[in-house]
Write an enzyme that holds these catalytic residues in place. Structure first.
Site, PDB file in Angstrom:
ATOM      1  N   HIS A  52       8.519  27.947 -29.931  1.00 15.36           N
ATOM      2  CA  HIS A  52       8.015  28.819 -30.994  1.00 15.36           C
ATOM      3  C   HIS A  52       7.349  27.974 -32.067  1.00 15.36           C
ATOM      4  CE1 HIS A  52      12.034  27.740 -32.445  1.00 15.36           C
ATOM      5  NE2 HIS A  52      11.748  28.214 -33.651  1.00 15.36           N
ATOM      6  N   HIS A  54       7.752  27.378 -35.384  1.00 16.14           N
ATOM      7  CA  HIS A  54       8.353  26.783 -36.574  1.00 16.14           C
ATOM      8  C   HIS A  54       8.186  25.267 -36.584  1.00 16.14           C
ATOM      9  CE1 HIS A  54      11.120  30.505 -37.290  1.00 16.14           C
ATOM     10  NE2 HIS A  54       9.908  30.671 -37.779  1.00 16.14           N
ATOM     11  N   ASP A  56       9.892  22.772 -37.567  1.00 18.43           N
ATOM     12  CA  ASP A  56      10.961  21.869 -37.121  1.00 18.43           C
ATOM     13  C   ASP A  56      11.048  21.790 -35.606  1.00 18.43           C
ATOM     14  OD1 ASP A  56      11.964  24.553 -37.147  1.00 18.43           O
ATOM     15  OD2 ASP A  56      14.019  23.804 -37.087  1.00 18.43           O
ATOM     16  N   HIS A  57      10.200  22.560 -34.916  1.00 20.44           N
ATOM     17  CA  HIS A  57      10.106  22.482 -33.457  1.00 20.44           C
ATOM     18  C   HIS A  57       8.747  21.960 -32.982  1.00 20.44           C
ATOM     19  CE1 HIS A  57      13.850  24.833 -32.454  1.00 20.44           C
ATOM     20  NE2 HIS A  57      13.719  25.056 -33.750  1.00 20.44           N
ATOM     21  N   HIS A 109      13.629  36.155 -32.830  1.00 25.02           N
ATOM     22  CA  HIS A 109      13.610  35.126 -33.876  1.00 25.02           C
ATOM     23  C   HIS A 109      12.207  35.025 -34.449  1.00 25.02           C
ATOM     24  CE1 HIS A 109      14.779  31.475 -35.985  1.00 25.02           C
ATOM     25  NE2 HIS A 109      13.800  30.816 -35.407  1.00 25.02           N
ATOM     26  N   ASP A 126      15.418  28.812 -30.587  1.00 23.85           N
ATOM     27  CA  ASP A 126      16.307  29.413 -31.573  1.00 23.85           C
ATOM     28  C   ASP A 126      16.635  30.867 -31.237  1.00 23.85           C
ATOM     29  OD1 ASP A 126      16.158  27.016 -32.872  1.00 23.85           O
ATOM     30  OD2 ASP A 126      15.059  27.751 -34.620  1.00 23.85           O
ATOM     31  N   HIS A 164      19.560  23.756 -32.045  1.00 25.51           N
ATOM     32  CA  HIS A 164      20.317  23.274 -33.197  1.00 25.51           C
ATOM     33  C   HIS A 164      21.785  23.065 -32.858  1.00 25.51           C
ATOM     34  CE1 HIS A 164      17.196  24.002 -36.323  1.00 25.51           C
ATOM     35  NE2 HIS A 164      16.806  24.954 -35.486  1.00 25.51           N
TER      36      HIS A 164
END
Length: 254
Positions: A52, A54, A56-57, A109, A126, A164
């Site tokens: 996805h 985001h 942080d990915h 998400h 996530d 995570h």
């Protein structure tokens, strides 16, 4: 195949799946440095998979592409992923020498979230966590529940590789919802032991998630009873069970 967790940020995991010849898929590299360090230890980048948009990915991909300009990147259809990549969606296949994954659309998400399933591994970003699930930033409870049910229907031996390290916090909530679940009690103790030794608690086995994760047990009598107690009435359906369960988790403090 060899699976490795590469810690990033405070609690992210970048996943590295390495074939016997050293060629490696990297999943959701929010930072480049953990991947560069892994490559220095002998992993050979074969491709990047993104679940996805985001940051942080995805945030490490641009730097990795500077090192390997031709490195294939597979990502969902989403204009917020501003990278040159191969877009994949429901039912697509990621087939590379030594690797073969099926793409599953799992909105909830985010609206464009995907998961990759192959070689008894599920890279689910996530959407599904060990003993929990992701927050619904863009999807509806019905969408998120359907996505989780799709993942729960995969083979029991599937290794759940989530984005995570949230297991202990999720366990505290799950025990609050389902306090008499013996399998959950065992899983919590196992996770506590692993974290005490600075070990990752994931991947987890999908069979264990089915037995322990309240978000995969929205039709189980103890979970339904816990939600009925919160609502003061019987929930209308499984979607309402899930929606209230997610609301409860959003405000939960151990």
């Amino acid at each position: 195949m060899r699976l490795t967790t590469l810690p990033a940020f405070q609690d992210n995991y970048i996943w590295a799946l390495q074939a016997p010849d050293g060629r490696t898929l990297f999943v959701d590299p929010g930072q480049a440095q953990p991947v560069l360090d892994a490559v220095a230890q002998g992993m050979q980048p074969a491709a990047i998979l993104l679940t996805h948009h985001h940051d942080d990915h995805t945030g490490g991909v641009a730097e990795l592409r500077r090192h390997w300009p031709q490195l294939p990147v597979f990502a969902p259809e989403d204009e917020r992923i501003g990278l040159e990549c191969e877009r994949v969606g429901e039912g697509a296949r990621v087939s590379l020498p030594g690797f073969d994954f099926t793409v599953l659309a799992v909105p909830g998400h985010t609206r464009s979230h995907v998961a990759f399933h192959g070689h008894d591994h599920l890279f689910c970003g996530d959407t599904l966590f060990s003993l929990g699930c992701g927050r619904m930033f863009e999807g509806t409870p019905a969408q998120m529940l359907a996505s989780l049910q799709r993942l729960a229907a995969l083979p029991a031996r599937t290794q759940v590789c989530c984005g995570h390290e949230y297991t202990l916090g999720n366990a505290a909530f799950a025990r609050h919802v389902d306090p008499t679940n013996a399998a959950l009690q065992r899983r919590q103790k196992e996770a506590q032991d692993m974290r005490s030794r600075s070990l990752p608690t994931v991947p987890s086995l999908l069979a264990d998630e089915r037995a322990c994760n309240p978000f995969l047990r929205t039709s189980a009598a103890p979970v339904v009873a816990a939600i009925a107690a919160r609502l003061g009435r019987a929930p209308e359906d499984e979607v309402e069970v899930f929606a209230e369960l997610r609301r409860w988790k959003d405000g939960f403090r151990a």
